[in-house]
Scaffold this active site. Structure first.
Site, PDB file in Angstrom:
ATOM      1  N   ALA A  12       0.649  -1.305   0.228  1.00 16.83           N
ATOM      2  CA  ALA A  12      -0.013   0.014   0.191  1.00 16.83           C
ATOM      3  C   ALA A  12       0.971   1.262   0.002  1.00 16.83           C
ATOM      4  O   ALA A  12       0.821   2.239  -0.850  1.00 16.83           O
ATOM      5  CB  ALA A  12      -0.919  -0.072   1.181  1.00 16.83           C
ATOM      6  N   ARG A  24      -5.612  -0.238  -8.669  1.00 19.07           N
ATOM      7  CA  ARG A  24      -5.790  -1.087  -7.635  1.00 19.07           C
ATOM      8  C   ARG A  24      -6.803  -0.511  -6.618  1.00 19.07           C
ATOM      9  O   ARG A  24      -6.221   0.592  -6.203  1.00 19.07           O
ATOM     10  CB  ARG A  24      -4.646  -1.586  -6.999  1.00 19.07           C
ATOM     11  CG  ARG A  24      -3.504  -2.311  -7.679  1.00 19.07           C
ATOM     12  CD  ARG A  24      -2.475  -3.164  -6.953  1.00 19.07           C
ATOM     13  NE  ARG A  24      -3.038  -4.030  -6.408  1.00 19.07           N
ATOM     14  CZ  ARG A  24      -2.391  -4.889  -5.616  1.00 19.07           C
ATOM     15  NH1 ARG A  24      -1.038  -4.475  -5.356  1.00 19.07           N
ATOM     16  NH2 ARG A  24      -2.746  -5.965  -5.268  1.00 19.07           N
ATOM     17  N   GLN A  60       3.755 -13.532  -2.154  1.00 18.97           N
ATOM     18  CA  GLN A  60       4.778 -12.184  -1.663  1.00 18.97           C
ATOM     19  C   GLN A  60       5.325 -12.687  -0.484  1.00 18.97           C
ATOM     20  O   GLN A  60       6.762 -12.016   0.053  1.00 18.97           O
ATOM     21  CB  GLN A  60       3.776 -10.934  -1.225  1.00 18.97           C
ATOM     22  CG  GLN A  60       3.217 -10.347  -2.390  1.00 18.97           C
ATOM     23  CD  GLN A  60       1.835 -11.043  -2.755  1.00 18.97           C
ATOM     24  OE1 GLN A  60       1.594 -12.328  -2.433  1.00 18.97           O
ATOM     25  NE2 GLN A  60       0.899 -10.149  -3.262  1.00 18.97           N
ATOM     26  N   ASP A  72      -4.028  -2.499   4.018  1.00 21.40           N
ATOM     27  CA  ASP A  72      -4.224  -2.053   2.955  1.00 21.40           C
ATOM     28  C   ASP A  72      -5.267  -0.687   2.962  1.00 21.40           C
ATOM     29  O   ASP A  72      -5.476   0.174   2.408  1.00 21.40           O
ATOM     30  CB  ASP A  72      -4.743  -2.805   1.577  1.00 21.40           C
ATOM     31  CG  ASP A  72      -3.362  -3.489   1.189  1.00 21.40           C
ATOM     32  OD1 ASP A  72      -3.111  -4.481   1.889  1.00 21.40           O
ATOM     33  OD2 ASP A  72      -3.002  -3.057   0.111  1.00 21.40           O
ATOM     34  N   ASN A 129      -6.314  -6.533   4.791  1.00 23.49           N
ATOM     35  CA  ASN A 129      -5.165  -6.746   4.299  1.00 23.49           C
ATOM     36  C   ASN A 129      -5.044  -8.237   3.293  1.00 23.49           C
ATOM     37  O   ASN A 129      -6.081  -8.490   3.066  1.00 23.49           O
ATOM     38  CB  ASN A 129      -4.088  -6.958   5.621  1.00 23.49           C
ATOM     39  CG  ASN A 129      -2.859  -7.275   5.235  1.00 23.49           C
ATOM     40  OD1 ASN A 129      -2.091  -6.223   4.421  1.00 23.49           O
ATOM     41  ND2 ASN A 129      -1.913  -8.260   5.684  1.00 23.49           N
TER      42      ASN A 129
HETATM   43  O1  MRU Z   1      -1.162  -7.090  -3.288  1.00 21.90           O
HETATM   44  P1  MRU Z   1      -0.125  -6.557  -2.474  1.00 21.90           P
HETATM   45  O2  MRU Z   1       1.303  -7.320  -2.543  1.00 21.90           O
HETATM   46  O3  MRU Z   1       0.071  -4.982  -2.802  1.00 21.90           O
HETATM   47  O4  MRU Z   1      -0.697  -6.838  -0.926  1.00 21.90           O
HETATM   48  C1  MRU Z   1       0.407  -6.095   0.270  1.00 21.90           C
HETATM   49  C2  MRU Z   1      -0.286  -6.289   1.198  1.00 21.90           C
HETATM   50  O5  MRU Z   1      -1.330  -6.934   1.618  1.00 21.90           O
HETATM   51  C3  MRU Z   1       0.559  -5.667   2.481  1.00 21.90           C
HETATM   52  O6  MRU Z   1       0.235  -6.406   3.678  1.00 21.90           O
HETATM   53  C4  MRU Z   1      -0.116  -4.177   2.740  1.00 21.90           C
HETATM   54  O7  MRU Z   1      -0.166  -3.527   1.363  1.00 21.90           O
HETATM   55  C5  MRU Z   1       0.680  -3.334   3.581  1.00 21.90           C
HETATM   56  S1  MRU Z   1       2.370  -3.067   2.907  1.00 21.90           S
HETATM   57  C6  MRU Z   1       3.172  -2.276   3.945  1.00 21.90           C
END
Ligand code: MRU
Length: 360
Positions: A56, A97, A204, A245, A255
């Site tokens: 995010a 997004r 991830q 997020d 999240n």
């Molecule tokens: O789909 P992504 O990889 O963007 O998802 C990221 C997450 O869910 C993280 O936990 C969130 O964005 C916090 S990042 C500091």
């Protein structure tokens, strides 16, 4: 890559020499370190959509720089004509997004700069937009460090910590949110052991968190998502740290998909579940998490991506939401840059806003 080198790598920034958005392409990690230099609005939107830059806070920074670069390309004789094209670019980037509110938050901050220049010629707006994008970039590092300091106060030397997805250095400009207390603690001689959920379907945890922690010399064990319960049952986990997020006004936290399951397990095993979130992630316009738009991703991410062969029969129906909502009553605390917020969240978040945020 050596540990020190990773710590020095920047995930997302405006290159002052070329005036381009530079991102570390996260779809290539951990195998290759590839930087992309982008200037065109379509390419920047695609990089966000494809998760070449993700997390995010990082997508907020990318969007701020992206809209500055888009504004540079606008040909307009009047302020109104400039605004019309600016808003079209803003909506285009915002649509990349839908869930991480930092994306809209950063774009709205940039739009406020344009509004403040209503009486000025369009050419004077561009330097102001550049300054604001750089401020958003720098603030992210400061905010993450502050989250790290507050979060570290919740941990003890020797703790086992479970995390989901990647809310680390790679998801921000530096330190991360959920991983910031771990990075800071490690620098100060704490001995943590991190359990990283692999985080299906885009991995991830396996590709990014495991890599980021290992490269920084922090002990980490990689788990399939369905192993978290066993690891907690074994007594190896003293705290859960996750990123976020979007936080609703009642403390519901959205999240990466799978986070709510981790929270339910944490409650079962009596383990504190902490959400680390900058205040840019709090959406006071939403009273509860059911109002948060959940991004749906293509089925191929579940069936094929990252595998040499399809993992499922051709044409199979797939459900692939990218995020889920953890209800506020499962959240032990929310760690922000201004301190630790505890239940009841409707009151404590409102107090935080009244004390620190002009927009509340
Ligand atoms: O789909 P992504 O990889 O963007 O998802 C990221 C997450 O869910 C993280 O936990 C969130 O964005 C916090 S990042 C500091």
């Amino acid at each position: 890559m050596a540990a020190q080198t990773l710590a020095q790598l920047q995930t997302v920034y405006l290159d002052p020499h070329t005036d381009t958005l530079v991102i570390l392409d996260q779809t290539q990690l951990p195998l290759r370190t590839v930087y992309l230099s982008l200037t065109k609005q379509n390419d920047i939107r695609q990089a966000i959509y494809r998760l070449q830059v993700r997390g995010a806070p990082a997508i907020g920074v990318a969007a701020a720089i992206g809209i500055y670069l888009a504004a540079k390309d606008i040909q307009a004789d009047t302020y109104d004509a400039f605004c019309q094209q600016f808003r079209a670019a803003k909506d285009h980037l915002a649509s990349a997004r839908p869930t991480a509110v930092n994306l809209q938050w950063a774009l709205e901050r940039m739009e406020r700069v344009v509004q403040l220049h209503a009486a000025c010629p369009p050419s004077s707006i561009i330097p102001a937009l550049k300054q604001e994008a750089l401020r958003i970039q720098q603030e992210d590092t400061d905010v993450c460090r502050a989250i790290g300091e507050h979060g570290l106060s919740l941990l003890h030397d020797g703790d086992g910590i479970l995390t989901h997805c990647n809310a680390g250095q790679l998801a921000t400009t530096r330190y991360g949110t959920a991983l910031a207390p771990i990075h800071l603690g490690h620098e100060r001689g704490y001995h943590f052991h991190v359990y990283a959920d692999e985080t299906r379907p885009l991995l991830q945890g396996a590709r990014l968190t495991a890599y980021e922690l290992q490269a920084n010399g922090i002990p980490v064990t990689l788990l399939c998502d369905n192993m978290a319960s066993q690891v907690m049952k074994n007594g190896w986990v003293q705290a859960i740290l996750v990123g976020c997020d979007r936080v609703a006004a009642n403390g519901d936290c959205c999240n990466k998909i799978g986070t709510s399951g981790v929270a339910i397990l944490a409650r079962h095993y009596g383990i504190p579940f902490y959400v680390c979130a900058p205040t840019s992630t709090i959406d006071f316009s939403l009273s509860h998490g059911g109002q948060i738009p959940i991004e749906q991703r293509p089925p191929e991410e579940v069936t094929t991506l990252w595998y040499q062969h399809s993992m499922a029969p051709q044409g199979i129906d797939v459900y692939n939401p990218a995020f889920d909502v953890t209800e506020h009553d499962l959240v032990s605390a929310i760690v922000t840059e201004y301190g630790i917020v505890r239940p009841p969240y409707t009151q404590s978040l409102a107090r935080l806003a009244a004390n620190h945020l002009q927009r509340a």
